[in-house]
Scaffold this motif. Structure first.
Motif, PDB file in Angstrom:
ATOM      1  N   ALA A  54      42.876 -16.073  63.699  1.00 50.60           N
ATOM      2  CA  ALA A  54      44.329 -16.251  63.847  1.00 50.60           C
ATOM      3  C   ALA A  54      44.818 -17.415  63.002  1.00 50.60           C
ATOM      4  CB  ALA A  54      44.682 -16.461  65.313  1.00 50.60           C
ATOM      5  N   LYS A  55      44.017 -18.476  62.915  1.00 53.35           N
ATOM      6  CA  LYS A  55      44.381 -19.596  62.041  1.00 53.35           C
ATOM      7  C   LYS A  55      44.407 -19.154  60.583  1.00 53.35           C
ATOM      8  CE  LYS A  55      42.589 -23.425  64.870  1.00 53.35           C
ATOM      9  NZ  LYS A  55      41.699 -24.613  64.887  1.00 53.35           N
ATOM     10  N   LEU A  56      43.420 -18.370  60.174  1.00 54.05           N
ATOM     11  CA  LEU A  56      43.400 -17.871  58.799  1.00 54.05           C
ATOM     12  C   LEU A  56      44.612 -16.993  58.522  1.00 54.05           C
ATOM     13  CD1 LEU A  56      39.599 -16.985  58.512  1.00 54.05           C
ATOM     14  CD2 LEU A  56      40.775 -18.881  57.376  1.00 54.05           C
ATOM     15  N   LEU A  57      45.015 -16.205  59.520  1.00 50.70           N
ATOM     16  CA  LEU A  57      46.169 -15.319  59.358  1.00 50.70           C
ATOM     17  C   LEU A  57      47.452 -16.115  59.165  1.00 50.70           C
ATOM     18  CD1 LEU A  57      47.676 -12.622  59.461  1.00 50.70           C
ATOM     19  CD2 LEU A  57      47.534 -12.716  61.968  1.00 50.70           C
ATOM     20  N   ILE A  58      47.719 -17.079  60.040  1.00 52.29           N
ATOM     21  CA  ILE A  58      48.983 -17.816  59.937  1.00 52.29           C
ATOM     22  C   ILE A  58      49.007 -18.659  58.667  1.00 52.29           C
ATOM     23  CG2 ILE A  58      48.260 -19.850  61.271  1.00 52.29           C
ATOM     24  CD1 ILE A  58      51.062 -19.847  62.530  1.00 52.29           C
ATOM     25  N   CYS A  59      47.843 -19.193  58.254  1.00 47.57           N
ATOM     26  CA  CYS A  59      47.811 -19.976  57.016  1.00 47.57           C
ATOM     27  C   CYS A  59      48.002 -19.084  55.798  1.00 47.57           C
ATOM     28  CB  CYS A  59      46.498 -20.755  56.919  1.00 47.57           C
ATOM     29  SG  CYS A  59      46.419 -22.165  58.058  1.00 47.57           S
ATOM     30  N   THR A  60      47.520 -17.844  55.865  1.00 44.02           N
ATOM     31  CA  THR A  60      47.767 -16.894  54.765  1.00 44.02           C
ATOM     32  C   THR A  60      49.256 -16.621  54.625  1.00 44.02           C
ATOM     33  OG1 THR A  60      45.614 -15.841  55.086  1.00 44.02           O
ATOM     34  CG2 THR A  60      47.280 -14.576  53.908  1.00 44.02           C
ATOM     35  N   VAL A  61      49.945 -16.456  55.753  1.00 42.79           N
ATOM     36  CA  VAL A  61      51.395 -16.213  55.714  1.00 42.79           C
ATOM     37  C   VAL A  61      52.109 -17.409  55.099  1.00 42.79           C
ATOM     38  CG1 VAL A  61      53.454 -15.793  57.107  1.00 42.79           C
ATOM     39  CG2 VAL A  61      51.293 -14.663  57.693  1.00 42.79           C
ATOM     40  N   TRP A  62      51.775 -18.612  55.570  1.00 45.03           N
ATOM     41  CA  TRP A  62      52.432 -19.816  55.057  1.00 45.03           C
ATOM     42  C   TRP A  62      52.144 -20.024  53.563  1.00 45.03           C
ATOM     43  CZ3 TRP A  62      50.411 -22.989  59.775  1.00 45.03           C
ATOM     44  CH2 TRP A  62      51.362 -22.961  60.797  1.00 45.03           C
ATOM     45  N   ILE A  63      50.858 -19.999  53.212  1.00 48.28           N
ATOM     46  CA  ILE A  63      50.484 -20.283  51.822  1.00 48.28           C
ATOM     47  C   ILE A  63      50.986 -19.183  50.895  1.00 48.28           C
ATOM     48  CG2 ILE A  63      48.538 -20.602  50.247  1.00 48.28           C
ATOM     49  CD1 ILE A  63      47.013 -21.833  52.637  1.00 48.28           C
ATOM     50  N   GLY A  64      50.904 -17.933  51.345  1.00 47.22           N
ATOM     51  CA  GLY A  64      51.439 -16.841  50.533  1.00 47.22           C
ATOM     52  C   GLY A  64      52.922 -17.018  50.261  1.00 47.22           C
ATOM     53  N   ALA A  65      53.677 -17.424  51.290  1.00 43.80           N
ATOM     54  CA  ALA A  65      55.108 -17.669  51.106  1.00 43.80           C
ATOM     55  C   ALA A  65      55.337 -18.834  50.158  1.00 43.80           C
ATOM     56  CB  ALA A  65      55.773 -17.941  52.453  1.00 43.80           C
ATOM     57  N   GLY A  66      54.479 -19.861  50.253  1.00 42.67           N
ATOM     58  CA  GLY A  66      54.623 -21.008  49.356  1.00 42.67           C
ATOM     59  C   GLY A  66      54.343 -20.646  47.911  1.00 42.67           C
ATOM     60  N   VAL A  67      53.266 -19.904  47.672  1.00 42.24           N
ATOM     61  CA  VAL A  67      52.918 -19.499  46.310  1.00 42.24           C
ATOM     62  C   VAL A  67      54.010 -18.616  45.717  1.00 42.24           C
ATOM     63  CG1 VAL A  67      51.295 -18.122  44.940  1.00 42.24           C
ATOM     64  CG2 VAL A  67      50.433 -19.739  46.646  1.00 42.24           C
ATOM     65  N   SER A  68      54.606 -17.768  46.549  1.00 40.30           N
ATOM     66  CA  SER A  68      55.637 -16.855  46.046  1.00 40.30           C
ATOM     67  C   SER A  68      56.884 -17.597  45.572  1.00 40.30           C
ATOM     68  CB  SER A  68      56.027 -15.856  47.134  1.00 40.30           C
ATOM     69  OG  SER A  68      56.790 -16.480  48.160  1.00 40.30           O
ATOM     70  N   LYS A  69      57.010 -18.863  45.945  1.00 43.18           N
ATOM     71  CA  LYS A  69      58.178 -19.639  45.536  1.00 43.18           C
ATOM     72  C   LYS A  69      57.999 -20.299  44.174  1.00 43.18           C
ATOM     73  CE  LYS A  69      59.795 -20.537  50.246  1.00 43.18           C
ATOM     74  NZ  LYS A  69      58.960 -19.543  50.904  1.00 43.18           N
ATOM     75  N   PHE A  70      56.811 -20.154  43.567  1.00 46.69           N
ATOM     76  CA  PHE A  70      56.655 -20.616  42.194  1.00 46.69           C
ATOM     77  C   PHE A  70      57.602 -19.810  41.296  1.00 46.69           C
ATOM     78  CE2 PHE A  70      51.909 -21.684  43.044  1.00 46.69           C
ATOM     79  CZ  PHE A  70      52.282 -22.870  43.647  1.00 46.69           C
TER      80      PHE A  70
END
Length: 601
Positions: free
Chosen positions: A230-246
């Motif tokens: 579950a930690k890996l899942l929520i961090c994937t959502v956060w980091i994926g959203a962050g990377v998409s803002k490049f």
């Protein structure tokens, strides 16, 4: 802005709609800078009451009552109970799948009725959109009784898993009250997939890209592995959203988002996010800082800290930062209004990283097998990676591009009087939004100007400049036509949208056309795909509902972000890569007709 009275644009209602479209866009974008949509505070209050009463209070009451963890007001007794965490996830999925969470109400273009979702998906004959044509037994675009049965069964199985008491497990920490019986999760997992294969709208509305993996973890993983996954899942959502803002898009999202926030009452603060209001409405350095320091950096760095930190104070600081981050988003009332999702993620930040910290044996290295860790990480990042490289293959939600500004988008243009044909769509439980507004008491001209605020909002984003450029090229008398934001319009046809252009592709156009039959030239759609992360262009299509795609091409993102919303210097350049030439009318419609010069491939 009053409680019942909004801040309507300061225009002459009787003459404003006679002005050229460029002038209307200029006036409405300038008004947006200081007032956003100008919604009365009563609208935001309705959302807050729904969030507090239906989601938080009712959710906490149901979850705690059925879990044996004490009364719902005894937060200290249950905040770190695993079964409470599981049931709050299912409660969120249930409300999303019904249509009572994200994409609900007036800020999402649902005026009367305020709910889409179940009114469409429990109704045979409405439009469904299959995600992949090659999947057997999914042909067609008509919702059948079988589809309705799958959908209602999905809701029922979610509710059942929420209401039934949990089961004990030897792997649980001492003093906890059990977990949801894994057998109760098999049916909702299967139905999640079946509903999604038949209709991607339901899958995306129920946020399957995030909650389906969570349900799988609940069903098959032992407790410690479940928490780490579950930690890996929520961090994937956060980091994926962050990377998409490049890139160039996200900076354009921040100014109109801040302007629309009822918690930012100062016009001066709102103007700070623009370069030179009212002459230059491109983002300022303040907006860029907020976007890429307050947004991108927080979403990438903080999750990594939370995932690996074994220091309590550092972990606590990271959790506080993510809770503040999500409540900041809630306070801006973004147009898709994902308030429940943000509250859940704020709670998950506390539950996962403070309730079960890495220092207590819940770190990534504590998973039972490194191969399991590698498999889960690979599965979680597959669609975000594919979706950023090939956005045409993956919706922006599984691609984790929430709020990124890099979205597939579209504008719809109707010849005079043609939009009314949409009201003849069979089995549709709503009418066009301009008619919904009139049904709530708005005069016709006021309703129309309100709808045009949505296209002004689109013009403040990068894709809007390219889409309007195509409309000016293809429709010389565009000032007479009715232009609609496709995200809003899509909401009234299929019951949901979350800023996802993949829900109003040519598949939706063809489904509507097969039922209504627009004549050539009556309904023109300009549609653009998200920008691949490794390219500087976006691919567009021009679609005539009666003829199909009549033009394909690309434009440079840098040209789109440098233009003003109302395009005072004319359409941005674009490169035509394909033209439909077998029909004389469509070929003539596709001829470049405006300056600056455009390349024809």
């Amino acid at each position: 802005m009053g409680f019942k009275t909004g801040d309507f644009p300061p225009v002459d209602v009787d003459t404003f709609l006679d002005k050229p479209l460029r002038e209307r866009i200029r006036v409405l974008t300038s008004h947006w800078v200081e007032y956003g949509f100008g919604s009365p505070k009563m609208i935001h209050t309705i959302y807050v009451v729904k969030l507090l009463v239906l989601y938080i209070l009712a959710g906490a009451a149901v979850v705690t009552w059925t879990s044996g963890v004490g009364s719902f007001w005894e937060i200290g007794a249950w905040w770190n109970e695993p079964i409470v965490y599981q049931k709050f996830v299912l409660w969120t999925v249930l409300l999303e799948a019904i249509g009572l969470a994200g994409s609900w109400g007036p800020l999402a273009g649902k005026f009367k009725p305020m709910t889409g979702g179940i009114l469409f998906w429990a109704r045979p004959g409405t439009i469904r959109l299959r995600p992949w044509k090659r999947v057997p037994l999914t042909n067609g675009d008509i919702r059948t009784r079988l589809d309705v049965t799958f959908y209602l069964a999905f809701l029922l199985t979610l509710l059942t898993a929420i209401l039934l008491p949990g089961v004990s497990s030897a792997a649980l920490p001492a003093g906890t009250s059990g977990l949801i019986d894994p057998e109760l999760l098999i049916a909702p997992i299967v139905l999640y997939v079946l509903c999604g294969l038949r209709d991607k709208t339901i899958f995306l509305a129920a946020r399957g890209e995030q909650y389906l993996p969570a349900l799988v973890f609940f069903a098959v993983l032992p407790f410690i592995d479940m928490i780490i996954a579950a930690k890996l899942l929520i961090c994937t959502v956060w980091i994926g959203a962050g990377v998409s803002k490049f890139g160039r898009h996200f900076t354009n999202v921040v100014p109109p988002m801040m302007s629309n926030s009822p918690t930012v009452p100062s016009k001066w603060v709102k103007r700070l996010h623009y370069r030179d209001f009212p002459r230059d409405l491109r983002p300022s350095k303040v907006a860029s800082f907020l976007a890429h320091v307050g947004g991108t950096t927080v979403e990438i760095v903080t999750p990594l800290v939370l995932l690996f930190s074994t220091d309590h104070r550092l972990t606590l600081a990271g959790v506080v930062l993510m809770v503040v981050f999500h409540f900041f988003i809630i306070c801006t009332f973004p147009l898709a209004v994902p308030l429940e999702w943000n509250v859940l993620f704020a709670y998950l930040s506390v539950f996962l990283f403070l309730g079960y910290p890495a220092a207590d044996g819940y770190g990534v290295a504590d998973m039972s097998s490194p191969w399991l860790t590698a498999g889960i990480v690979s599965a979680l990042i597959f669609f975000p990676i594919l979706g950023n490289l090939r956005p045409d293959l993956v919706s922006f939600l599984p691609s984790m591009r929430q709020y990124a500004g890099n979205w597939a988008s579209a504008l719809w243009a109707f010849a005079p009087g043609a939009e009314e044909k949409l009201n003849t769509l069979p089995h549709r439980p709503t009418r066009n939004q301009v008619d919904q507004l009139q049904a709530t008491g708005y005069p016709r001209a006021v309703a129309e100007i309100t709808m045009q605020q949505a296209i002004a909002w689109r013009s403040m984003h990068s894709q809007g400049r390219g889409l309007f450029s195509l409309l000016y090229k293809h429709i010389p008398d565009l000032d007479r036509w009715t232009v609609r934001e496709a995200e809003f319009g899509c909401n009234s046809l299929i019951g949901f949208n979350f800023g996802d252009g993949h829900l109003h592709t040519i598949d939706l156009v063809n489904a509507v056309q097969s039922r209504i039959g627009f004549a050539p030239g009556e309904w023109l759609i300009v549609w653009v795909e998200s920008q691949p992360i490794h390219r500087g262009t976006q691919r567009y299509q021009v679609i005539d509902a009666a003829l199909g795609v009549i033009e394909r091409g690309t434009w440079e993102v840098r040209d789109a972000v440098e233009a003003q919303p109302w395009l005072p210097e004319g359409p941005i350049p674009h490169l035509v890569t394909w033209l439909r030439m077998d029909d004389p009318e469509s070929a003539r419609a596709a001829e470049p007709a405006h300056e600056p010069p455009q390349w024809v491939g």
